[in-house]
Design a protein around this motif. Structure first.
Motif, PDB file in Angstrom:
ATOM      1  N   LEU A  37       0.826  -1.203   0.000  1.00  0.00           N
ATOM      2  CA  LEU A  37       0.000   0.000   0.000  1.00  0.00           C
ATOM      3  C   LEU A  37       0.866   1.261   0.000  1.00  0.00           C
ATOM      4  O   LEU A  37       1.816   1.369   0.781  1.00  0.00           O
ATOM      5  N   VAL A  38       0.558   2.213  -0.896  1.00  0.00           N
ATOM      6  CA  VAL A  38       1.222   3.514  -0.903  1.00  0.00           C
ATOM      7  C   VAL A  38       0.147   4.599  -0.901  1.00  0.00           C
ATOM      8  O   VAL A  38      -0.947   4.423  -1.441  1.00  0.00           O
ATOM      9  N   THR A  39       0.474   5.730  -0.276  1.00  0.00           N
ATOM     10  CA  THR A  39      -0.498   6.810  -0.129  1.00  0.00           C
ATOM     11  C   THR A  39       0.136   8.158  -0.452  1.00  0.00           C
ATOM     12  O   THR A  39       1.360   8.313  -0.413  1.00  0.00           O
ATOM     13  N   ASN A  40      -0.716   9.111  -0.751  1.00  0.00           N
ATOM     14  CA  ASN A  40      -0.268  10.481  -0.984  1.00  0.00           C
ATOM     15  C   ASN A  40      -1.354  11.437  -0.485  1.00  0.00           C
ATOM     16  O   ASN A  40      -2.551  11.195  -0.672  1.00  0.00           O
ATOM     17  N   PHE A  41      -0.910  12.533   0.154  1.00  0.00           N
ATOM     18  CA  PHE A  41      -1.826  13.540   0.676  1.00  0.00           C
ATOM     19  C   PHE A  41      -1.360  14.912   0.197  1.00  0.00           C
ATOM     20  O   PHE A  41      -0.160  15.200   0.191  1.00  0.00           O
TER      21      PHE A  41
END
Length: 219
Positions: A37-41
């Motif tokens: 899982l990878v995320t960006n905000f």
């Protein structure tokens, strides 16, 4: 919006990818098919003082105009149907976005709020400021890794002069298995489109279905 010679426009953005490997240039879609899982905000802030002279023509592709939520240009004569006009205004907007990727899936969402105030007017204008907000969500899947992607999207604006929305179904084909080049085919359903000019396949206030295909290259 066009920039003039005065220092009256400010814009900033901040992005945070906790896992550090979200993809080149923060591109949407899990083209790389991450195993984990990878995320960006993201956070964006904009403020600009605008006037009638600084607004581009309707056919200028590299600029956008300040509009009411029904697509009416703020600075056009009689924009509010009262015979008056706005000569100057301050545009302020904040946006928040977030994305999650894993195993070819990408789920992305964004929210924004806009205020247009400090109006300098001629004649009668029925408001002292405009306040609109909106959001969009998009889900995509690489059905063939590094080759074929499908996506669904929805966006809506809640404004004082209308609540336009759109639904999108699209396909991206990457013939060389690189982000560099893609063929995009998209179906859109529009309800009271708030934008429209020669460089987009829609009309202000438009309702109905739009189909388009394009070839896109990233440099």
């Amino acid at each position: 919006m066009q920039l003039d010679a005065n220092f009256n426009t400010f814009s900033s953005s901040l992005n945070w990818s906790p896992q550090g490997d979200f993809g080149p240039r923060g591109g949407w879609g899990d083209f790389e098919v991450h195993d984990e899982l990878v995320t960006n905000f993201g956070l964006g802030l904009t403020r600009s003082r605008e006037d009638r002279q600084s607004q581009p023509g309707e056919s200028v592709i590299e600029n956008s105009q300040i509009r009411l939520s029904d697509g009416t240009r703020l600075f056009e004569d009689d924009a509010f149907g009262t015979g008056g006009r706005v000569n100057r205004a301050t545009y302020k907007m904040i946006s928040l976005d977030a994305s999650v990727k894993r195993r070819g899936f990408d789920v992305s969402g964004a929210y924004y709020a806009r205020v247009v105030d400090d109006l300098v007017t001629e004649g009668f204008i029925p408001v002292e400021k405009l306040h609109d907000w909106g959001y969009q969500v998009q889900v995509s899947k690489m059905v063939v890794p590094r080759k074929l992607q499908v996506y669904l999207g929805y966006s809506k604006i809640m404004g004082e002069y209308g609540d336009p929305r759109d639904h999108v179904l699209g396909i991206n084909w990457f013939p060389f298995e690189e982000r560099l080049l893609r063929v995009n085919t998209e179906f859109m359903y529009l309800k009271n489109s708030p934008v429209g000019y020669p460089s987009v396949p829609m009309l202000v206030g438009g309702n109905g279905t739009v189909f388009m295909t394009s070839l896109e290259m990233v440099f």
